[in-house]
Design a protein around this motif. Sequence first.
Motif, PDB file in Angstrom:
ATOM      1  N   THR A  76     -19.883 -21.133  -3.211  1.00 51.68           N
ATOM      2  CA  THR A  76     -19.260 -19.699  -3.534  1.00 51.68           C
ATOM      3  C   THR A  76     -18.290 -19.336  -2.381  1.00 51.68           C
ATOM      4  OG1 THR A  76     -21.535 -19.125  -4.650  1.00 51.68           O
ATOM      5  CG2 THR A  76     -19.985 -17.315  -3.785  1.00 51.68           C
ATOM      6  N   PHE A  77     -18.740 -19.743  -1.436  1.00 52.83           N
ATOM      7  CA  PHE A  77     -17.543 -19.151  -0.067  1.00 52.83           C
ATOM      8  C   PHE A  77     -16.474 -19.933  -0.355  1.00 52.83           C
ATOM      9  CE2 PHE A  77     -15.919 -20.112   3.945  1.00 52.83           C
ATOM     10  CZ  PHE A  77     -16.007 -18.706   4.502  1.00 52.83           C
ATOM     11  N   MET A  78     -16.389 -21.217  -0.715  1.00 51.79           N
ATOM     12  CA  MET A  78     -15.188 -21.880  -0.824  1.00 51.79           C
ATOM     13  C   MET A  78     -14.227 -21.499  -2.160  1.00 51.79           C
ATOM     14  SD  MET A  78     -14.734 -23.675   1.936  1.00 51.79           S
ATOM     15  CE  MET A  78     -13.053 -24.264   1.355  1.00 51.79           C
ATOM     16  N   LYS A  79     -15.107 -21.296  -3.122  1.00 48.36           N
ATOM     17  CA  LYS A  79     -14.244 -20.781  -4.335  1.00 48.36           C
ATOM     18  C   LYS A  79     -13.421 -19.345  -3.956  1.00 48.36           C
ATOM     19  CE  LYS A  79     -17.041 -22.990  -7.724  1.00 48.36           C
ATOM     20  NZ  LYS A  79     -18.232 -22.856  -8.641  1.00 48.36           N
ATOM     21  N   LYS A  80     -14.015 -18.482  -3.160  1.00 49.82           N
ATOM     22  CA  LYS A  80     -13.747 -17.238  -2.768  1.00 49.82           C
ATOM     23  C   LYS A  80     -12.535 -17.374  -1.995  1.00 49.82           C
ATOM     24  CE  LYS A  80     -13.887 -12.613  -1.850  1.00 49.82           C
ATOM     25  NZ  LYS A  80     -13.030 -11.901  -2.740  1.00 49.82           N
ATOM     26  N   VAL A  81     -12.414 -18.404  -0.811  1.00 51.73           N
ATOM     27  CA  VAL A  81     -11.433 -18.719  -0.010  1.00 51.73           C
ATOM     28  C   VAL A  81     -10.130 -19.266  -0.713  1.00 51.73           C
ATOM     29  CG1 VAL A  81     -10.603 -20.256   1.969  1.00 51.73           C
ATOM     30  CG2 VAL A  81     -12.688 -19.084   2.098  1.00 51.73           C
ATOM     31  N   PHE A  85      -6.843 -16.980  -0.790  1.00 51.03           N
ATOM     32  CA  PHE A  85      -5.804 -17.483   0.209  1.00 51.03           C
ATOM     33  C   PHE A  85      -4.984 -18.634  -0.488  1.00 51.03           C
ATOM     34  CE2 PHE A  85      -8.989 -15.912   3.047  1.00 51.03           C
ATOM     35  CZ  PHE A  85      -8.189 -15.004   3.804  1.00 51.03           C
ATOM     36  N   PHE A  86      -5.436 -19.380  -1.437  1.00 53.64           N
ATOM     37  CA  PHE A  86      -4.626 -20.464  -2.145  1.00 53.64           C
ATOM     38  C   PHE A  86      -4.258 -20.401  -3.576  1.00 53.64           C
ATOM     39  CE2 PHE A  86      -6.668 -21.807   1.699  1.00 53.64           C
ATOM     40  CZ  PHE A  86      -5.769 -22.387   2.582  1.00 53.64           C
ATOM     41  N   ASP A  87      -4.269 -18.963  -4.007  1.00 52.72           N
ATOM     42  CA  ASP A  87      -4.000 -18.756  -5.190  1.00 52.72           C
ATOM     43  C   ASP A  87      -4.788 -19.568  -6.556  1.00 52.72           C
ATOM     44  OD1 ASP A  87      -1.771 -17.150  -4.528  1.00 52.72           O
ATOM     45  OD2 ASP A  87      -0.507 -18.797  -4.452  1.00 52.72           O
ATOM     46  N   ASN A  88      -6.110 -19.862  -6.055  1.00 50.85           N
ATOM     47  CA  ASN A  88      -6.971 -20.590  -7.026  1.00 50.85           C
ATOM     48  C   ASN A  88      -6.707 -22.172  -7.153  1.00 50.85           C
ATOM     49  OD1 ASN A  88      -9.150 -19.463  -7.592  1.00 50.85           O
ATOM     50  ND2 ASN A  88      -8.294 -18.447  -9.612  1.00 50.85           N
ATOM     51  N   TYR A  90      -6.984 -25.801  -5.312  1.00 50.40           N
ATOM     52  CA  TYR A  90      -7.343 -26.811  -4.349  1.00 50.40           C
ATOM     53  C   TYR A  90      -6.369 -27.637  -3.732  1.00 50.40           C
ATOM     54  CZ  TYR A  90     -12.032 -25.091  -5.485  1.00 50.40           C
ATOM     55  OH  TYR A  90     -13.348 -24.277  -5.534  1.00 50.40           O
ATOM     56  N   PHE A  91      -5.316 -27.861  -4.506  1.00 48.50           N
ATOM     57  CA  PHE A  91      -4.229 -28.624  -4.154  1.00 48.50           C
ATOM     58  C   PHE A  91      -3.522 -27.702  -3.089  1.00 48.50           C
ATOM     59  CE2 PHE A  91       0.532 -29.128  -4.052  1.00 48.50           C
ATOM     60  CZ  PHE A  91       0.624 -30.624  -3.912  1.00 48.50           C
ATOM     61  N   ASN A  92      -3.122 -26.637  -3.101  1.00 47.88           N
ATOM     62  CA  ASN A  92      -2.487 -25.889  -2.146  1.00 47.88           C
ATOM     63  C   ASN A  92      -3.225 -25.690  -0.782  1.00 47.88           C
ATOM     64  OD1 ASN A  92      -0.599 -24.930  -3.989  1.00 47.88           O
ATOM     65  ND2 ASN A  92      -1.381 -23.034  -4.541  1.00 47.88           N
ATOM     66  N   MET A  93      -4.621 -25.563  -0.841  1.00 44.30           N
ATOM     67  CA  MET A  93      -5.541 -25.606   0.333  1.00 44.30           C
ATOM     68  C   MET A  93      -5.355 -26.924   0.783  1.00 44.30           C
ATOM     69  SD  MET A  93      -9.858 -25.069   0.716  1.00 44.30           S
ATOM     70  CE  MET A  93      -9.917 -26.902  -0.228  1.00 44.30           C
ATOM     71  N   LEU A  94      -5.381 -28.076   0.054  1.00 45.89           N
ATOM     72  CA  LEU A  94      -5.194 -29.372   1.072  1.00 45.89           C
ATOM     73  C   LEU A  94      -3.949 -29.587   1.548  1.00 45.89           C
ATOM     74  CD1 LEU A  94      -7.379 -31.646  -1.541  1.00 45.89           C
ATOM     75  CD2 LEU A  94      -7.904 -30.853   0.746  1.00 45.89           C
ATOM     76  N   ALA A  95      -3.235 -29.151   0.662  1.00 48.65           N
ATOM     77  CA  ALA A  95      -1.631 -29.262   1.201  1.00 48.65           C
ATOM     78  C   ALA A  95      -1.588 -28.271   2.447  1.00 48.65           C
ATOM     79  CB  ALA A  95      -0.569 -28.581   0.295  1.00 48.65           C
ATOM     80  N   TYR A  96      -2.322 -27.177   2.630  1.00 49.33           N
ATOM     81  CA  TYR A  96      -1.980 -26.275   3.814  1.00 49.33           C
ATOM     82  C   TYR A  96      -2.674 -27.066   4.921  1.00 49.33           C
ATOM     83  CZ  TYR A  96      -3.649 -22.943   7.185  1.00 49.33           C
ATOM     84  OH  TYR A  96      -3.858 -22.301   8.389  1.00 49.33           O
TER      85      TYR A  96
END
Length: 121
Positions: A76-81, A85-88, A90-96
């Motif tokens: 739940t926490f990670m879905k919210k993050v 912060f990463f426009d839904n 996961y690619f954007n999160m890993l790229a960050y």
Amino acid sequence: MKKLSRKEEELMQVMWYLKKAFVKDAIDQLPDPKPHYNTIATLMKRLEEKGFLAHREYGGTFEYYPIVEKEKYKDTFMKKVVSTFFDNSYFNMLAYFAKEEKLNQEEIEELMKIIEKNKKK
């Protein structure tokens, strides 16, 4: 699932680790300076009201235990993050993390192995 404060999350980490605890047991696991007994008792009651803990009573003393699994809270926490912060994406999160050099080459290669393994499923 309700949002937890930083102190509530810290206490939940202790509770997930201990599996069950009286207030004193939880305090023993917290970093110094140790919080006051009443502070932790209040936090435990609040976590129970939020549906994260339950208790068993032994002659007026409460033993608390988690009723929300750590993995469920983490999901739940990670879905919210990712959403916030990463426009839904996961690619954007890993790229960050890759751009900020939070992942080294070995970790990136390990991620690639995990991705390839999951593609075959």
